[in-house]
Design a protein around this motif. Structure first.
Motif, mmCIF file in Angstrom:
data_model
loop_
_atom_site.group_PDB
_atom_site.id
_atom_site.type_symbol
_atom_site.label_atom_id
_atom_site.label_comp_id
_atom_site.label_asym_id
_atom_site.label_seq_id
_atom_site.Cartn_x
_atom_site.Cartn_y
_atom_site.Cartn_z
ATOM 1 N N LEU A 141 -42.858 17.874 -4.586
ATOM 2 C CA LEU A 141 -44.165 18.386 -5.035
ATOM 3 C C LEU A 141 -44.673 19.455 -4.092
ATOM 4 O O LEU A 141 -45.108 20.525 -4.524
ATOM 5 C CB LEU A 141 -45.192 17.241 -5.044
ATOM 6 C CG LEU A 141 -45.339 16.423 -6.309
ATOM 7 C CD1 LEU A 141 -46.503 15.461 -6.146
ATOM 8 C CD2 LEU A 141 -45.594 17.346 -7.476
ATOM 9 N N ILE A 142 -44.590 19.150 -2.799
ATOM 10 C CA ILE A 142 -45.095 20.095 -1.816
ATOM 11 C C ILE A 142 -44.284 21.382 -1.866
ATOM 12 O O ILE A 142 -44.832 22.478 -1.829
ATOM 13 C CB ILE A 142 -45.087 19.459 -0.406
ATOM 14 C CG1 ILE A 142 -46.155 18.364 -0.356
ATOM 15 C CG2 ILE A 142 -45.342 20.495 0.669
ATOM 16 C CD1 ILE A 142 -46.189 17.572 0.917
ATOM 17 N N SER A 143 -42.973 21.241 -1.998
ATOM 18 C CA SER A 143 -42.125 22.428 -2.080
ATOM 19 C C SER A 143 -42.469 23.252 -3.321
ATOM 20 O O SER A 143 -42.508 24.471 -3.277
ATOM 21 C CB SER A 143 -40.658 22.010 -2.104
ATOM 22 O OG SER A 143 -39.847 23.095 -2.445
ATOM 23 N N ARG A 144 -42.716 22.566 -4.431
ATOM 24 C CA ARG A 144 -43.080 23.287 -5.644
ATOM 25 C C ARG A 144 -44.358 24.093 -5.436
ATOM 26 O O ARG A 144 -44.445 25.256 -5.822
ATOM 27 C CB ARG A 144 -43.347 22.296 -6.776
ATOM 28 C CG ARG A 144 -42.223 22.159 -7.763
ATOM 29 C CD ARG A 144 -42.555 21.098 -8.785
ATOM 30 N NE ARG A 144 -41.358 20.326 -9.058
ATOM 31 C CZ ARG A 144 -40.655 20.448 -10.183
ATOM 32 N NH1 ARG A 144 -41.023 21.261 -11.114
ATOM 33 N NH2 ARG A 144 -39.571 19.726 -10.365
ATOM 34 N N VAL A 176 -53.462 31.224 7.393
ATOM 35 C CA VAL A 176 -54.208 30.829 6.196
ATOM 36 C C VAL A 176 -53.305 30.057 5.241
ATOM 37 O O VAL A 176 -53.719 29.071 4.636
ATOM 38 C CB VAL A 176 -54.810 32.062 5.490
ATOM 39 C CG1 VAL A 176 -55.552 31.643 4.251
ATOM 40 C CG2 VAL A 176 -55.736 32.801 6.418
ATOM 41 N N ILE A 177 -52.047 30.524 5.143
ATOM 42 C CA ILE A 177 -51.104 29.808 4.275
ATOM 43 C C ILE A 177 -50.896 28.384 4.791
ATOM 44 O O ILE A 177 -50.873 27.418 4.024
ATOM 45 C CB ILE A 177 -49.747 30.550 4.205
ATOM 46 C CG1 ILE A 177 -49.925 31.918 3.533
ATOM 47 C CG2 ILE A 177 -48.695 29.739 3.463
ATOM 48 C CD1 ILE A 177 -50.285 31.898 2.083
ATOM 49 N N ASP A 178 -50.773 28.233 6.124
ATOM 50 C CA ASP A 178 -50.650 26.895 6.707
ATOM 51 C C ASP A 178 -51.851 26.030 6.329
ATOM 52 O O ASP A 178 -51.723 24.846 6.026
ATOM 53 C CB ASP A 178 -50.551 26.969 8.240
ATOM 54 C CG ASP A 178 -49.215 27.518 8.695
ATOM 55 O OD1 ASP A 178 -48.295 27.565 7.859
ATOM 56 O OD2 ASP A 178 -49.098 27.902 9.860
ATOM 57 N N TRP A 179 -52.999 26.660 6.363
ATOM 58 C CA TRP A 179 -54.253 25.958 6.043
ATOM 59 C C TRP A 179 -54.223 25.513 4.575
ATOM 60 O O TRP A 179 -54.499 24.340 4.265
ATOM 61 C CB TRP A 179 -55.411 26.913 6.309
ATOM 62 C CG TRP A 179 -56.781 26.388 6.052
ATOM 63 C CD1 TRP A 179 -57.154 25.077 5.945
ATOM 64 C CD2 TRP A 179 -57.964 27.167 5.857
ATOM 65 N NE1 TRP A 179 -58.495 24.997 5.711
ATOM 66 C CE2 TRP A 179 -59.022 26.253 5.648
ATOM 67 C CE3 TRP A 179 -58.245 28.535 5.850
ATOM 68 C CZ2 TRP A 179 -60.328 26.685 5.409
ATOM 69 C CZ3 TRP A 179 -59.538 28.942 5.626
ATOM 70 C CH2 TRP A 179 -60.572 28.036 5.406
ATOM 71 N N LEU A 180 -53.868 26.450 3.704
ATOM 72 C CA LEU A 180 -53.750 26.113 2.272
ATOM 73 C C LEU A 180 -52.803 24.928 2.085
ATOM 74 O O LEU A 180 -53.113 23.979 1.358
ATOM 75 C CB LEU A 180 -53.158 27.303 1.512
ATOM 76 C CG LEU A 180 -54.088 28.333 0.913
ATOM 77 C CD1 LEU A 180 -53.280 29.451 0.274
ATOM 78 C CD2 LEU A 180 -54.958 27.686 -0.160
ATOM 79 N N ASN A 181 -51.657 25.017 2.756
ATOM 80 C CA ASN A 181 -50.663 23.963 2.606
ATOM 81 C C ASN A 181 -51.183 22.618 3.087
ATOM 82 O O ASN A 181 -50.902 21.581 2.498
ATOM 83 C CB ASN A 181 -49.386 24.315 3.377
ATOM 84 C CG ASN A 181 -48.662 25.464 2.722
ATOM 85 O OD1 ASN A 181 -48.999 25.863 1.601
ATOM 86 N ND2 ASN A 181 -47.690 26.015 3.404
ATOM 87 N N LYS A 182 -51.966 22.667 4.159
ATOM 88 C CA LYS A 182 -52.501 21.415 4.695
ATOM 89 C C LYS A 182 -53.416 20.755 3.670
ATOM 90 O O LYS A 182 -53.327 19.552 3.432
ATOM 91 C CB LYS A 182 -53.256 21.679 6.002
ATOM 92 C CG LYS A 182 -53.454 20.428 6.819
ATOM 93 C CD LYS A 182 -54.151 20.730 8.127
ATOM 94 C CE LYS A 182 -55.636 20.775 7.902
ATOM 95 N NZ LYS A 182 -56.376 21.152 9.112
#
Lengths: 585, 582
Positions: free
Chosen positions: A130-133, B195-201
């Motif tokens: 899911l996270i990868s998607r 920011v991408i790291d933040w989004l991912n978190k």
């Protein structure tokens, strides 16, 4: 109740159909898109007019040796280039903005969809995948929209413009020089689905790779203690190898078009040279025009080559889009029904189960025809061997799932007819394994509690003191300000305390504690019991526990075993049941 | 978003990698050289064609064959170049991943936790991808760009050096523009990554905490959190865009000026008869060839900077010293006597454990008891050497853990964690996780952990897959699986962390009896909350805020430790029930 994501790629979908799907996300940007297209047209025209002017200068002035004409048309050329630069600026800026905003809407759409899906969706899919998607595949879309889209559109325009010029300047030579392009069109069409499919396989392999790595890394202490460093390596090498193969295949697929496009460009130039010269011999073309032609062929094929390199980015993005739209196409089956739908005959019950059956997987019932009801203000205990179905019952009470058959009534009304906000306000559920967000403890406590959201730390401390919850805070080094960040920093017992405080503060009508204090020491647990007594008299409590000290004050004890629920009567009887029971689990 | 400023990541010379793959690099450079070199000849051919025609008026048929050969050559070599790019870059990525995993697998748990799994995941995925991009794009890109810039410059100079010198001015102009703008964009790229790291978190937490979010009806709160991160991401993207949208017009304008110079000045030369019309056309084409590689070099310098930073992060892991070689001592005949001497653990500024000393005799049962956050789990982790103590030591049979061969040591010491740590594979593989677990030991372990009934009801029995966070197993079942996994070692020492918390009374009793019966001489250390289950233990350690404040048997503690008595009292009312069932 199937939310499992597959990986079937939808081959039928054309690039055009995909663009059409993005359209709803673009609708509110019509003005920007229009302006961007105007800029694109201007910059394309400007860069196409350039060679025409050069051809004119060669034929009319250089060939006839008129230096003044060269100079005055040189000034025109300067103006054209200046205009082109300005148009290019607006083109990049406007198209890029459209792309960024589209990406914004797309990300929001995906995230909001994720929030609208029920728990079953998260249980049925691997977290790593899911996270990868969501991270990896949207990043592929990101690359396309933030970088490639601008070039894609402006190059397409340039291509079309150059083609028009080629045909208009000289029909025969124009068509001849476009023949390789037709061949390209056919080849591209033939190869596209192959390229996309290879990329799709590769994205799937990447998903597996990151799922495998994160599983192994998160469980590293197990690897260390059981001495299976080789397991870590072997298992990883396997997915690494699979990823290598698919990545290699995708790389080859993505790179085939580029040399073919260069080939077409070179062939076209040769055609222009030889066929052009023979046309001049027949008096159908001038040398100046031939010079312009060489340049126009370049202007037609260079963008094609760019588009070719972008084309694979586009195919990668489409493959990513397929995997994401699989999530976007899912619909939650936990709908809110009409209020009048169904009513219970019982009047004083807060929550009632009526002939409830439940299966996580079709055909494998874990709850069998369960009926019971919970009255307002009473305390109920659910006991029984592990794996008997206690957590499942609690999950149904808080409508994390819907029963496969049978009814659940809240305040005598079908639980399905309650709006989420009202239902969740009434029912508090402390999970067996609580989850904390990376924020301070205060933020975690206030999480999902709009009423207390705006309280300052001191005000919050006051509210906590009313319930006696303040005594629990000394278990944390910096009290409310303690930061919760990485996993493993707070013990399971501490996490349970936070989840407990969080639930109490919401003042639910029904509070479900699922092994909520299993890892809390017994002295603290006593404190929790005291706090529970401070809840309003009308609060109904459901306690699931193995430790009997936590349930001795229950008004009623239910014995849950192998998906069946029976009333145990007294605590002593419950003990006997538990000890004598031949377990079926 | 508040992010602690991380340590400056060193960048490493990625070009070193090329030396490790001489065959791949050589072929790659050769193909790029040939493909692009041949490409330079095409405009020259066209110029010769036009010139020979204008001077003689005859169709240049002698040029058809060479043109055909060159075009074919370009196709073959550029195909080979593209293929080589893919092969070389994937090969490097495969090997790097393998080497990095090998390196990671040798580290001890403390190192993994120091680097954090999330960072290691980034190293193994996106950092290696950046290095891959370097090989795939930058190497061939630089070779071909340099070749095209130098080649077309030379050809320009040969054709007409005066005109060429004016036209070549565009190289430094475009080069400087790139340097200035990329200098500014670089900072934004780093911010963009954050920011991408933040989004991912936010995404990750909303997935991992999905049940909590649904129970608290805080979907809107999550959306709000995401919206903030998303808006920041879009704004950063727009800022980067505004730099780029000023860069591209500058380049097109400057190259337009070069063309203007050719037309006006070159036209003048042609009129004066100092230059042929063919050369004039070729000049135009060469300028076209010249501009693209300059832009390419600009973009490649960015790719190189990014991959150098990534390679630097990877190199950091490689440079981390391996843990000291484990000792040679065999634990085959370990009796299981354990001694802790002045054991202290400090994490950050916090004392987790203060000078703890105790002895555990071989074959005895010891309980560790104490309030939440007393440091019990950390103590367990220290005992088996998963965590290094700040000072003090742990002795097994009078010898330091480090003196033992790690393989043989962990074959004799079994550990059951508090939280469920199971692999997404079959029950059989989870239980028989250790190599030393043979089928006889596995069966004994299954019987001891009371798992026979459960397994017999599963459709695939031992071959049933344990799904990641699946709903297939309850908390207690997972706990028993983990016990079986530890017992399958046939261990001499068994450590249980809050094992009884999720297992019901009856099962717990049976399991403890089974252990006594099936593993008679085992040394047992158990962290627990329930005094009733450890009343007959040989020793109970009472741990509070990092101090062992009391030790002894149940009877002794009831006389000496007020804290213990308090705990006992809090459980007493129910003990009546539990004791009555004996």
């Amino acid at each position: 109740m199937n939310y499992r994501l597959t990986n079937t790629s939808h081959q039928t979908e054309s690039a055009f159909a995909a663009i059409k799907k993005f359209w709803p996300l673009l609708r509110n940007q019509k003005r920007e898109i229009f302006l961007a297209f105007v800029a694109v047209i201007f910059s394309s025209i400007a860069s196409l007019v350039g060679p025409l002017i050069i051809g004119l200068i060669v034929d009319k002035f250089i060939a006839t040796k008129q230096i003044s004409g060269v100079l005055s048309w040189g000034a025109v050329l300067f103006l054209v280039y200046a205009l082109s630069a300005i148009a290019t600026y607006f083109q990049t800026k406007l198209m890029g903005t459209v792309g960024q905003k589209l990406l914004f809407s797309l990300r929001s759409e995906i995230f909001n969809k994720l929030q609208s899906l029920p728990l079953a969706f998260f249980n049925q899919n691997k977290v790593g995948d899911l996270i990868s998607r969501i991270n990896n595949d949207t990043d592929k879309l990101n690359q396309f929209f933030s970088q490639a889209l601008v070039q894609f559109i402006s190059n397409s325009f340039m291509m079309v413009g150059a083609a028009i010029f080629l045909v208009m300047l000289n029909l025969k030579l124009g068509i001849a020089s476009l023949v390789p392009a037709f061949a390209l069109l056919i080849i591209t069409k033939a190869l596209s689905s192959w390229i996309k499919q290879k990329n799709n396989t590769n994205l799937k392999a990447t998903g597996n790779l990151s799922a495998e790595i994160s599983e192994a890394l998160e469980n590293f202490k197990l690897v260390a203690v059981f001495n299976r460093r080789d397991y870590f390596r072997n298992r990883f090498n396997e997915v690494n190898e699979v990823n290598y193969q698919s990545s290699l295949a995708a790389g080859v697929a993505n790179n085939t078009l580029i040399p073919i496009y260069s080939l077409a460009s070179n062939i076209a130039q040769a055609i222009v040279l030889f066929y052009g010269v023979s046309l001049i011999i027949n008096g159908n073309l001038t040398v100046g025009l031939l010079v312009s032609y060489v340049s126009y062929v370049g202007r037609f094929y260079d963008p094609i080559r760019h588009v070719a390199s972008i084309w694979s980015t586009f195919q990668i993005a489409l493959a990513g889009w397929d995997r994401i739209s699989e999530i976007l196409n899912l619909k939650s089956e936990l709908k809110i029904t009409e209020v009048e739908n169904k009513k219970s005959k019982k009047t004083n019950s807060l929550l009632e189960f009526s002939k409830v059956n439940f299966a996580y997987q079709e055909g494998k019932n874990v709850l069998h025809n369960i009926s019971f009801d919970l009255e307002m203000g009473k305390t109920y205990a659910f006991v029984g061997p592990t794996g008997g179905g206690k957590t499942t019952i609690a999950s149904l009470m808080s409508r994390l799932f819907d029963p496969t058959s049978g009814e659940i009534y809240l305040n005598g009304q079908d639980i399905k007819s309650f709006p989420e906000k009202e239902r969740t306000q009434k029912i508090g559920f402390i999970l067996q394994e609580p989850f904390l967000f990376s924020a301070t403890i205060a933020e975690n406590i206030l999480y999902g509690n709009p009423k207390c959201q705006s309280l300052s730390i001191t005000e919050l401390e006051k509210v906590l003191a009313e319930f006696g919850l303040d005594k629990l805070l000394n278990r944390f080094p910096q009290g409310l300000e303690t930061k919760v960040s990485t996993k493993g920093q707070l013990s399971l017992g501490q996490q349970q305390l936070i989840a407990f405080i969080r639930a109490i503060l919401r003042k639910p009508e029904l509070l479900i504690l699922d092994e909520a204090s299993a890892n809390v020491d017994t002295v603290t647990e006593k404190l929790l019991d005291e706090i529970l007594t401070k809840l309003p008299q009308t609060t109904t409590k459901v306690i699931i526990a193995h430790r009997f000290n936590t349930i001795e004050n229950a008004d009623e004890i239910f014995f849950v075993n192998a998906g069946n629920v029976t009333k145990a009567g007294s605590l002593k009887h419950a003990m006997e049941l538990l000890l004598k029971e031949k377990r079926h689990s | 978003m508040s992010k602690p400023a991380g340590p400056a990541t060193p960048s490493a010379n990625v070009f070193v990698l090329l030396k490790k793959y001489p065959k791949h690099s050589l072929l790659l450079v050769a193909f790029a050289f040939l493909a692009n070199g041949l490409g330079l000849i095409i405009p020259k051919l066209i110029a010769i064609g036009i010139d020979s025609f204008t001077s003689s008026g005859v169709f240049p048929s002698h040029l058809i064959l060479p043109t055909f050969l060159i075009i074919t050559g370009i196709f073959i070599f550029s195909f080979a170049q593209n293929l080589m790019q893919t092969i070389a870059s994937e090969r490097v990525a495969l090997d790097l991943r393998k080497q990095l995993t090998q390196k990671i697998s040798l580290q001890n748990n403390a190192t993994i936790e120091k680097f954090t799994p999330a960072v290691l995941l980034t190293n193994l995925t996106s950092d290696i991808d950046a290095v891959k991009t370097f090989i795939a794009q930058a190497v061939a890109g630089i070779v071909s760009s340099l070749l095209l810039i130098i080649g077309s410059s030379i050809l320009l100079l040969i054709t007409d050096w005066k005109l060429a010198l004016v036209v070549l001015l565009i190289i430094p102009i475009i080069g400087i523009t790139f340097k200035v703008i990329f200098g500014k964009v670089q900072v934004l790229f780093i911010k963009g990554q954050e920011v991408i790291d933040w989004l991912n978190k936010v995404i990750n937490e909303s997935i991992l905490g999905s049940a909590t979010v649904r129970i608290l009806n805080s979907e809107d709160r999550e959306k709000e959190k995401f919206k903030q991160a998303n808006e920041t991401a879009t704004n950063t993207g727009l800022k980067i865009l505004s730099y780029f949208s000023s860069l591209i017009p500058v380049i097109t304008f400057v190259s337009g000026m070069a063309v203007l110079v050719i037309v006006v000045l070159g036209g003048y030369f042609v009129i004066k008869g100092e230059m042929t019309l063919g050369s004039f056309t070729a000049f135009n084409s060469y300028v076209g060839i010249l501009i693209f590689p300059i832009i390419m070099m600009g973009f490649m310098s960015n790719v190189i900077a990014r991959s150098a930073a990534s390679y630097g992060r990877i190199q950091q892991i490689f440079d981390h010293p391996n843990p000291t070689e484990s000792g040679k001592l065999s634990a085959e005949n370990l009796s299981g006597a354990i001694e802790a001497k002045d054991l202290s653990l400090v994490i950050g500024t916090k004392n987790i454990l203060n000078k703890t000393t105790f002895k555990i005799k071989a074959g005895t049962r010891t309980a560790i008891i104490g309030p939440t956050a007393a440091g019990k789990t950390q103590l367990l982790s220290l005992i088996v050497g998963l965590t290094e103590p700040t000072s003090g030591q742990i002795l097994f049979d009078g010898k330091k853990i480090k003196d033992y061969d790690q393989n043989s040591f962990f074959n004799k010491v079994g550990l059951v964690f508090q939280e469920s740590v199971l692999f997404n594979t079959t029950i059989e593989e989870n239980i028989g996780f250790s190599d030393s677990a043979n089928s006889e030991n596995i069966n004994k372990a299954i019987a001891t952990a009371e798992l026979e009934n459960l397994i017999s009801t599963l459709p695939d029995g031992l071959k049933t897959i344990v799904s990641e966070r699946g709903t297939s197993l309850s908390g207690g079942q997972k706990q028993r699986l983990m016990l079986a996994r530890a017992l399958a070692l046939n261990p001499q020492v068994l450590l249980l962390d809050d094992f009884t918390a999720r297992v019901d009374l009856n099962t717990e009793k049976n399991i403890l009896n089974n252990i006594k019966k099936n593993y008679p001489n085992i040394t047992l250390i158990s962290i627990t909350q329930k005094i009733s289950s450890v009343i007959d233990y040989d020793q109970i350690l009472v741990l509070m805020e990092g101090d062992v404040i009391a030790k002894g048997t149940h009877e002794q503690l009831l006389k000496s430790s007020p804290e213990y008595i308090q705990m006992y009292e809090s459980q007493k009312s129910t003990n009546q029930y539990e004791l009555s069932t004996d």
